[in-house]
Scaffold this motif. Structure first.
Motif, short mmCIF file in Angstrom:
data_model
loop_
_atom_site.label_atom_id
_atom_site.label_comp_id
_atom_site.label_asym_id
_atom_site.label_seq_id
_atom_site.Cartn_x
_atom_site.Cartn_y
_atom_site.Cartn_z
N ASP A 55 0.83 -1.20 0.00
CA ASP A 55 0.00 0.00 0.00
C ASP A 55 0.87 1.26 0.00
OD1 ASP A 55 -2.46 1.32 0.13
OD2 ASP A 55 -2.15 1.68 2.28
N PHE A 56 1.90 1.23 0.85
CA PHE A 56 2.79 2.40 0.98
C PHE A 56 3.45 2.73 -0.36
CE2 PHE A 56 6.97 4.25 1.85
CZ PHE A 56 6.65 5.29 2.72
N PHE A 57 4.05 1.71 -1.00
CA PHE A 57 4.76 1.98 -2.24
C PHE A 57 3.82 2.28 -3.40
CE2 PHE A 57 8.34 0.10 0.08
CZ PHE A 57 9.30 1.06 -0.18
N SER A 58 2.58 1.75 -3.35
CA SER A 58 1.64 2.06 -4.43
C SER A 58 1.32 3.55 -4.42
CB SER A 58 0.37 1.23 -4.33
OG SER A 58 -0.46 1.75 -3.30
N ARG A 59 1.40 4.16 -3.25
CA ARG A 59 1.16 5.61 -3.18
C ARG A 59 2.28 6.40 -3.84
NH1 ARG A 59 -2.54 6.78 1.68
NH2 ARG A 59 -3.46 4.76 1.97
N LEU A 60 3.41 5.74 -4.10
CA LEU A 60 4.50 6.39 -4.85
C LEU A 60 4.45 5.98 -6.32
CD1 LEU A 60 7.51 5.72 -2.47
CD2 LEU A 60 6.61 7.96 -3.04
N GLY A 61 3.43 5.18 -6.68
CA GLY A 61 3.33 4.70 -8.06
C GLY A 61 4.12 3.43 -8.30
N ILE A 62 4.55 2.76 -7.24
CA ILE A 62 5.32 1.53 -7.39
C ILE A 62 4.44 0.36 -6.97
CG2 ILE A 62 7.41 0.31 -6.71
CD1 ILE A 62 8.59 3.03 -5.89
N THR A 63 4.04 -0.44 -7.97
CA THR A 63 3.16 -1.57 -7.66
C THR A 63 3.90 -2.86 -7.96
OG1 THR A 63 2.24 -1.29 -9.86
CG2 THR A 63 0.99 -0.36 -8.03
N ASN A 64 3.27 -4.00 -7.66
CA ASN A 64 3.86 -5.30 -7.96
C ASN A 64 5.21 -5.50 -7.24
OD1 ASN A 64 3.89 -7.81 -9.23
ND2 ASN A 64 5.16 -7.04 -10.90
N LEU A 65 5.20 -5.45 -5.94
CA LEU A 65 6.43 -5.60 -5.16
C LEU A 65 6.85 -7.06 -5.07
CD1 LEU A 65 5.89 -3.32 -2.02
CD2 LEU A 65 6.90 -2.74 -4.22
N ARG A 66 8.13 -7.25 -4.84
CA ARG A 66 8.62 -8.60 -4.50
C ARG A 66 9.40 -8.50 -3.20
NH1 ARG A 66 10.77 -11.78 -9.79
NH2 ARG A 66 8.72 -12.18 -10.67
N PHE A 67 9.29 -9.54 -2.40
CA PHE A 67 9.97 -9.56 -1.11
C PHE A 67 11.00 -10.68 -1.11
CE2 PHE A 67 5.68 -7.92 -0.49
CZ PHE A 67 5.96 -6.71 0.13
N LYS A 68 12.19 -10.36 -0.61
CA LYS A 68 13.27 -11.35 -0.60
C LYS A 68 13.72 -11.51 0.85
CE LYS A 68 17.93 -11.83 -2.51
NZ LYS A 68 19.00 -11.06 -3.15
N PRO A 69 13.77 -12.74 1.35
CA PRO A 69 14.23 -12.92 2.73
C PRO A 69 15.62 -12.33 2.90
CG PRO A 69 13.40 -14.97 1.83
CD PRO A 69 13.46 -13.99 0.69
N ALA A 70 15.85 -11.65 4.03
CA ALA A 70 17.13 -10.98 4.24
C ALA A 70 17.51 -11.12 5.69
CB ALA A 70 17.01 -9.51 3.85
N TYR A 71 18.62 -10.51 6.05
CA TYR A 71 19.07 -10.59 7.45
C TYR A 71 19.39 -9.21 8.00
CZ TYR A 71 21.86 -11.30 11.56
OH TYR A 71 22.34 -11.22 12.83
N ASN A 72 18.81 -8.87 9.13
CA ASN A 72 19.22 -7.73 9.96
C ASN A 72 19.36 -8.26 11.37
OD1 ASN A 72 18.83 -5.57 7.99
ND2 ASN A 72 16.64 -5.90 8.27
N PRO A 73 20.36 -7.82 12.12
CA PRO A 73 20.49 -8.31 13.50
C PRO A 73 19.27 -7.98 14.35
CG PRO A 73 22.46 -7.11 12.82
CD PRO A 73 21.43 -6.90 11.76
N TYR A 74 18.54 -6.95 14.01
CA TYR A 74 17.45 -6.48 14.88
C TYR A 74 16.07 -6.86 14.41
CZ TYR A 74 18.69 -2.89 11.46
OH TYR A 74 19.07 -2.26 10.30
N THR A 75 15.94 -7.49 13.23
CA THR A 75 14.61 -7.93 12.79
C THR A 75 14.63 -9.41 12.43
OG1 THR A 75 15.10 -7.17 10.55
CG2 THR A 75 13.79 -5.68 11.93
N GLU A 76 13.50 -10.07 12.68
CA GLU A 76 13.33 -11.47 12.29
C GLU A 76 11.84 -11.73 12.21
OE1 GLU A 76 15.63 -13.57 11.29
OE2 GLU A 76 14.07 -15.05 10.89
N PRO A 77 11.29 -12.07 11.06
CA PRO A 77 11.97 -12.14 9.76
C PRO A 77 12.31 -10.76 9.22
CG PRO A 77 9.67 -12.86 9.59
CD PRO A 77 9.88 -12.41 10.98
N SER A 78 13.24 -10.78 8.24
CA SER A 78 13.62 -9.55 7.55
C SER A 78 13.36 -9.74 6.06
CB SER A 78 15.10 -9.24 7.73
OG SER A 78 15.47 -9.32 9.10
N MET A 79 13.00 -8.66 5.40
CA MET A 79 12.72 -8.76 3.96
C MET A 79 13.30 -7.55 3.23
SD MET A 79 8.68 -9.76 3.91
CE MET A 79 8.22 -8.16 4.54
#
Ligand code: PHE
Length: 536
Positions: free
Chosen positions: A421-445
């Protein structure tokens, strides 16, 4: 209409001509001068009421190239006749040598007109004198630019001797203020003119309301500021309040340790983080009434938006316990986590750093939320610092856009939906999420959007759900979950304004001319909806 030196000629010629005759026509009286130039001169004079003019839009008959040649040299049949009568007789086969290839076609008409006749392969003269009526007709057309008989016009057109064209011309007559010359024009009303009364008869120069103004030395908004405004509006429209971010220098505690970033993490290396040597160390986390006043304001705003009915509790935040819990969760494990199990260093924790992310501020804000756990949405957009090798897409300082959302029982699916929703307000639709790593978040994307202009998937953000090792030492209840996401302000700005080198946007090499004139390239770079190739 102002009078410039180069214009004086045409203007004067018009005045001279109107002195001699009552009306002039631009196309017949000034056939050599382009109509636009005439019009400019007429406008200049008309704006001073020296002349009046009308625009005429009429169809004119003009000679083609071939028509012009015939007009000057005579028709093909005439050329055949004159060659034959000059030579006495010409073998038909050699006619082209005498009259030229194109005029050979005049042979038929010359015979039909009774000008010449053919005898045993020769052309011989028949008429002593001839009238070249085609040439005469074309000469008349060239003069009058018209053909009165429509059938004749049709025939001439099909013979490709004439064409018709729409022609604009102007007819001008004297105006009420006609004079043989443009009189000297007064541009200023002076005290003397008022005193001696000469203002009554003075010839004032007319204002030129059509003139383009000179470029103004006005201020201009930086593209980063404009995109920042867009982000702020999106956040405000979704119930976020803005965190106070006026702290470029943070302790290791707020930038790293409180976020469960281990003290050996590569991000904490000298190659990645700028450390401040003076003063040599930070105080342990403590109350800071001046800084916290800004947080109080923010929280008051947030409470108005999320009127959950809860009242602010007055239980003081216990910084001592927070500090000890952070140490324990790193070194020994706590809150159900086994921790990192390394000897945690107080000294490392109190080193001063230029903040490497605005998540340091989010952490501070979340710690305060433990005073009165409730749903909240906070955002910030401000500068961060990283010890990067500077190149076309990296600087040692840039801006981060960051948001956190706290609520009870949040799940990862909700974060994905929120980001879509957030990015569609910038005109960016069709997002993809990739699992990632941050020490402070789990899960991270990591978040990707397909960029049509660049033809590939572009990483546009980092996100995740904050870890219990970070939230529970703050004193937040187990079921209060927090989403976090961050992106740079520079990347979307570069895409939007078609800037390929970040140094054109930020830093000492920025061209102020670009800042003044920049335009977003809307439409040129599009975020596509249906594309599907691999994430790179
Ligand atoms: N701090 C992260 C970064 O610098 C962004 C982020 C914020 C990621 C909050 C997850 C949660 O990239």
């Amino acid at each position: 209409v102002p009078l410039r030196d180069g214009d004086r000629d045409v203007t004067q010629q018009i005045l001279d001509m109107l002195d001699e005759k009552p009306e002039l026509n631009s196309s017949s009286d000034f056939p050599q001068i382009p109509q636009a130039e005439i019009k400019a001169a007429l406008d200049r004079l008309a704006s001073r009421s020296m002349i009046e003019y009308k625009t005429e839009d009429k169809e004119e008959v003009v000679l083609t190239k071939e028509g012009q040649t015939i007009c000057a040299e005579g028709s093909h049949e005439f050329k055949v006749w004159s060659a034959v009568s000059r030579k006495g007789k010409i073998p038909v086969k050699e006619l082209a040598n005498e009259v030229g290839k194109t005029s050979v076609i005049g042979q038929g008409a010359a015979i039909k007109n009774g000008w010449v006749k053919s005898e045993q392969g020769f052309l011989v003269p028949k008429a002593k004198e001839v009238q070249d009526s085609t040439q005469q007709l074309l000469q008349k057309i060239q003069e009058t630019r018209s053909v009165s008989n429509p059938n004749e016009l049709k025939q001439l057109k099909s013979r490709k001797l004439v064409t018709t064209a729409k022609v604009i011309s102007y007819t001008a007559t004297k105006g009420p203020k006609y004079a043989k010359e443009i009189p000297v024009e007064v541009t200023d009303l002076t005290a003397d003119m008022l005193a001696d009364g000469s203002w009554k008869t003075a010839n004032f120069k007319p204002y030129n309301f059509a003139a383009l103004g000179a470029p103004q030395d006005a201020g201009a908004l930086h593209p980063l500021n404009k995109v920042r405004t867009e982000f702020r509006n999106i956040f405000f429209n979704q119930g976020f309040v803005e965190m106070p971010t006026a702290r470029f220098v943070e302790s290791g505690f707020w930038n790293f340790d409180a976020l469960f970033v281990p003290q050996q993490h590569p991000a904490r290396d000298l190659q990645d983080t700028f450390y401040v040597s003076d003063p040599p160390a930070a105080d342990k986390p403590r109350e800071d009434p001046i800084a916290e006043a800004a947080m109080d304001d923010m929280e008051a705003g947030s409470r108005r938006l999320f009127s959950t009915g809860t009242q602010k509790q007055t239980k003081p935040r216990d910084y001592e316990q927070y500090w000890n819990d952070i140490k324990t969760v790193h070194q020994d494990g706590a809150f159900g986590s086994i921790g990192y199990r390394y000897p945690w260093s107080e000294e490392e924790c109190l080193r001063l750093v230029l903040r490497t992310h605005t998540t340091a501020v989010s952490t501070w804000a979340l710690h305060r939320l433990a005073e009165d756990p409730r749903p909240a949405r906070y955002f910030s957009i401000d500068r961060v610092f990283r010890n990067e090798t500077v190149d076309a897409t990296h600087l040692a300082e840039f801006h981060q856009v960051e948001g956190v959302i706290a609520d009870f029982g949040l799940t990862l699916g909700g974060l994905m939906k929120f980001l879509e929703d957030f990015f569609s307000r910038l005109g960016i639709t069709n997002l993809r999420f990739k699992p990632a790593y941050n020490p402070y978040t789990e899960p991270s994307m990591e978040v990707f959007g397909y960029h049509g202009g660049l033809g590939r998937w572009v990483e546009i953000g980092n996100s995740g759900m904050f870890r219990p090792e970070m939230l529970e030492p703050m004193g937040l209840p187990k079921d209060l979950r927090v989403y976090g996401f961050g992106l740079s302000l520079e990347r979307p700005t570069m895409i939007k304004y078609g800037v390929s080198n970040i140094r054109d946007l930020l830093g000492h090499k920025v061209d102020l001319g670009f800042i003044e004139t920049n335009q977003p390239n809307t439409g040129k770079y599009t975020w596509s909806v249906g594309a599907s190739d691999g994430i790179d």
